[in-house]
Enzyme design. Structure first.
Site, short mmCIF file in Angstrom:
data_model
loop_
_atom_site.label_atom_id
_atom_site.label_comp_id
_atom_site.label_asym_id
_atom_site.label_seq_id
_atom_site.Cartn_x
_atom_site.Cartn_y
_atom_site.Cartn_z
N HIS A 127 0.80 -1.22 0.00
CA HIS A 127 0.00 0.00 0.00
C HIS A 127 0.83 1.27 0.00
CE1 HIS A 127 0.92 -0.36 4.31
NE2 HIS A 127 0.71 0.94 4.37
C1 UD1 Z 1 -2.23 5.42 5.66
C2 UD1 Z 1 -0.96 5.98 6.31
C3 UD1 Z 1 0.15 4.93 6.24
C4 UD1 Z 1 -0.31 3.61 6.84
C5 UD1 Z 1 -1.60 3.16 6.18
C6 UD1 Z 1 -2.14 1.94 6.87
C7 UD1 Z 1 -0.46 8.38 6.15
C8 UD1 Z 1 0.33 9.41 5.45
N1 UD1 Z 1 -0.47 7.17 5.60
O1 UD1 Z 1 -1.96 5.21 4.28
O2 UD1 Z 1 1.27 5.39 6.99
O3 UD1 Z 1 0.70 2.66 6.63
O4 UD1 Z 1 -2.59 4.20 6.30
O5 UD1 Z 1 -3.00 1.22 6.05
O6 UD1 Z 1 -1.06 8.66 7.16
N2 UD1 Z 1 -9.35 4.57 1.35
C9 UD1 Z 1 -10.56 3.94 1.34
N3 UD1 Z 1 -11.10 3.54 2.52
C10 UD1 Z 1 -10.51 3.79 3.70
C11 UD1 Z 1 -9.28 4.45 3.71
C12 UD1 Z 1 -8.70 4.83 2.53
O7 UD1 Z 1 -11.15 3.69 0.28
O8 UD1 Z 1 -11.07 3.40 4.74
C13 UD1 Z 1 -8.69 4.93 0.07
C14 UD1 Z 1 -8.99 6.36 -0.38
O9 UD1 Z 1 -9.10 6.35 -1.77
C15 UD1 Z 1 -7.74 7.11 0.04
C16 UD1 Z 1 -6.63 6.06 -0.10
O10 UD1 Z 1 -7.27 4.83 0.24
O11 UD1 Z 1 -7.50 8.23 -0.76
C17 UD1 Z 1 -5.44 6.30 0.79
O12 UD1 Z 1 -5.83 6.47 2.15
P1 UD1 Z 1 -4.92 7.34 3.19
O13 UD1 Z 1 -5.47 7.23 4.55
O14 UD1 Z 1 -4.66 8.72 2.64
O15 UD1 Z 1 -3.52 6.66 3.12
P2 UD1 Z 1 -3.13 5.14 3.21
O16 UD1 Z 1 -2.49 4.78 1.93
O17 UD1 Z 1 -4.28 4.36 3.70
N1 UDP Z 2 -3.84 -6.26 8.25
C1 UDP Z 2 -5.11 -6.80 8.34
N2 UDP Z 2 -5.79 -7.07 7.17
C2 UDP Z 2 -5.25 -6.86 5.95
C3 UDP Z 2 -3.94 -6.30 5.87
C4 UDP Z 2 -3.28 -6.00 7.04
O1 UDP Z 2 -5.62 -7.04 9.44
O2 UDP Z 2 -5.91 -7.15 4.93
C5 UDP Z 2 -3.11 -5.95 9.50
C6 UDP Z 2 -1.71 -6.52 9.59
O3 UDP Z 2 -1.73 -7.85 10.08
C7 UDP Z 2 -1.03 -5.54 10.52
C8 UDP Z 2 -1.67 -4.22 10.16
O4 UDP Z 2 -2.91 -4.54 9.53
O5 UDP Z 2 -1.30 -5.80 11.88
C9 UDP Z 2 -0.79 -3.46 9.22
O6 UDP Z 2 -1.50 -2.42 8.63
P1 UDP Z 2 -1.03 -1.73 7.28
O7 UDP Z 2 -0.21 -2.67 6.49
O8 UDP Z 2 -2.25 -1.17 6.66
O9 UDP Z 2 -0.19 -0.49 7.80
P2 UDP Z 2 1.32 -0.28 8.30
O10 UDP Z 2 1.62 -1.25 9.36
O11 UDP Z 2 2.20 -0.42 7.09
O12 UDP Z 2 1.33 1.14 8.76
#
Ligand code: UD1
Ligand code: UDP
Length: 362
Positions: free
Chosen positions: A207
């Site tokens: 992601h």
């Molecule tokens: C965010 C965090 C990242 C973390 C990740 C965990 C920041 C800068 N990034 O990244 O550090 O590792 O979360 O997963 O804070 N979207 C949905 N549904 C949701 C959430 C997001 O559809 O519930 C889609 C939207 O199109 C959105 C995109 O995902 O624009 C990105 O979401 P965003 O929260 O900006 O960043 P992540 O890539 O999720």
């Molecule tokens: N995770 C989950 N379901 C998924 C993918 C990840 O429960 O489909 C869990 C994973 O086991 C870990 C956490 O989400 O505990 C990690 O989140 P993510 O990779 O979104 O963010 P990051 O840790 O990189 O910030």
């Protein structure tokens, strides 16, 4: 001034990693309240984790949702100001490195409220990542910095942060894995529902913008994983993060036949798949940690990591995200390697430790 603790969270990993902190407060009648920024809001990125981890609903939901980084942080700060002025907590906790964390730290410091940063001191030394900026600023504003390992204590010392504020506690992910892996073993039916057997699949997640926002990088990772699946006769299970789904659609990338593409999973099913997988390929921070706890080999599709412990253990390898041959070769080498597993992230009861340290201050 009250003696309440404010717990600020907003994304999937924050809900998982704050679960033991919240549960300890609840069971021990520590006064607390939860503010959810709603950075993540889709049911399978948010609600499912509250349910599975048996957490109370957030008292406040700021309903910020998805928008640009600047708009997101600004809207979170405006919402946080109102709640923090009303509740007047003695301290707020933020966890990790997301936009929610930075907004929480900026809002609390502006209102002269103490800040506890859980998972403090991590550094990738890559300032192109918004997370690195969020970590540095939050660590500099925080009053209590809870570090997963001695590496982060060292990083913070190097940056001149007063050592009186720094505590070595371990990472709360250990609590979450320990609590949920037994439930996963008993209750998860994900293996059957996807038609999988033990070790007959590679688990892949991605992601990070550096991978998924680039067509070339996303293709490189998919191609390398496809070749690994063919060489070792494995399937690939790919729970798709919403950001990645959006980019795959945008780039019109066709998913290879070896892949089973599914919606993001709840924590119980995710742990089960990690535990039973042949290999993990990921750019997730939390999954790097879980791979050490679950003793599962893991190819990190990044050029750097703020979690060098995972590499030191020997079960994870940094393979980059732009060269399919390099990812493939490093993965093959890792598969053949013998690993003497240790878990560097602590031995549990970490949420409890963090609350006890904090309560002693007041
Ligand atoms: C965010 C965090 C990242 C973390 C990740 C965990 C920041 C800068 N990034 O990244 O550090 O590792 O979360 O997963 O804070 N979207 C949905 N549904 C949701 C959430 C997001 O559809 O519930 C889609 C939207 O199109 C959105 C995109 O995902 O624009 C990105 O979401 P965003 O929260 O900006 O960043 P992540 O890539 O999720
Ligand atoms: N995770 C989950 N379901 C998924 C993918 C990840 O429960 O489909 C869990 C994973 O086991 C870990 C956490 O989400 O505990 C990690 O989140 P993510 O990779 O979104 O963010 P990051 O840790 O990189 O910030």
């Amino acid at each position: 001034m009250s003696n309440k603790i404010g717990i600020i969270l907003g994304t999937r990993p924050e809900i998982i990693k704050l679960s033991s902190v919240i549960r300890f407060c609840k069971l021990n009648k520590v006064k607390y309240f939860i503010i959810h920024t709603n950075q993540h809001y889709s049911k399978n990125m948010d609600e499912i984790f509250f349910k599975e981890l048996n957490l109370p609903k957030a008292k406040y939901n700021l309903e910020v949702g998805s928008c640009s980084r600047i708009e997101m942080i600004s809207r979170m700060m405006v919402g946080l100001e109102k709640v923090l002025l009303k509740e007047k907590p003695v301290v707020v906790f933020v966890q990790g490195d997301t936009n929610t964390v930075l907004a929480g730290a900026l809002a609390a410091s502006s209102l002269d409220i103490k800040i506890g940063h859980i998972e403090a001191g991590l550094r990738s030394y890559d300032r192109t990542m918004p997370e690195e900026i969020n970590r540095i600023i939050t660590d500099n504003l925080a009053d209590y910095l809870f570090c997963p390992t001695s590496k982060q204590v060292f990083n913070l010392k190097n940056e001149g942060i007063n050592k009186g504020k720094v505590f070595l506690t371990g990472n709360t992910i250990v609590d979450a894995v320990r609590e949920c892996i037994k439930i996963a073993d008993k209750q998860s039916i994900i293996m059957d529902s996807l038609g999988l057997s033990k070790k007959d699949f590679i688990l892949m997640t991605s992601h990070r913008p550096s991978t998924v926002d680039s067509r070339r990088h996303l293709m490189a990772v998919i191609l390398a994983t496809k070749r690994l699946a063919q060489k070792y006769h494995k399937k690939v299970v790919f729970p798709i993060h919403p950001r990645t789904k959006k980019m795959l659609d945008k780039f019109k990338i066709a998913i290879p036949n070896e892949f089973i593409v599914i919606e993001p999973l709840g924590y119980i099913d995710m742990l089960k798949l990690q535990k039973e997988s042949f290999l993990i390929i990921t750019d997730s921070g939390g999954i790097q940690e879980e791979s050490c706890i679950l003793k599962k080999k893991c190819v990190i599709i990044r050029h750097n990591t703020e979690r060098p412990e995972a590499i030191d253990v020997g079960g994870c390898v940094l393979a980059g995200n732009d060269d399919p041959k390099k990812i493939f070769n490093l993965a093959c080498r890792l598969i053949d390697k013998r690993v003497a597993w240790i878990n560097p992230f602590g031995q549990g009861k970490i949420g409890e430790k963090i609350i006890k340290i904090t309560l002693k201050k007041f």
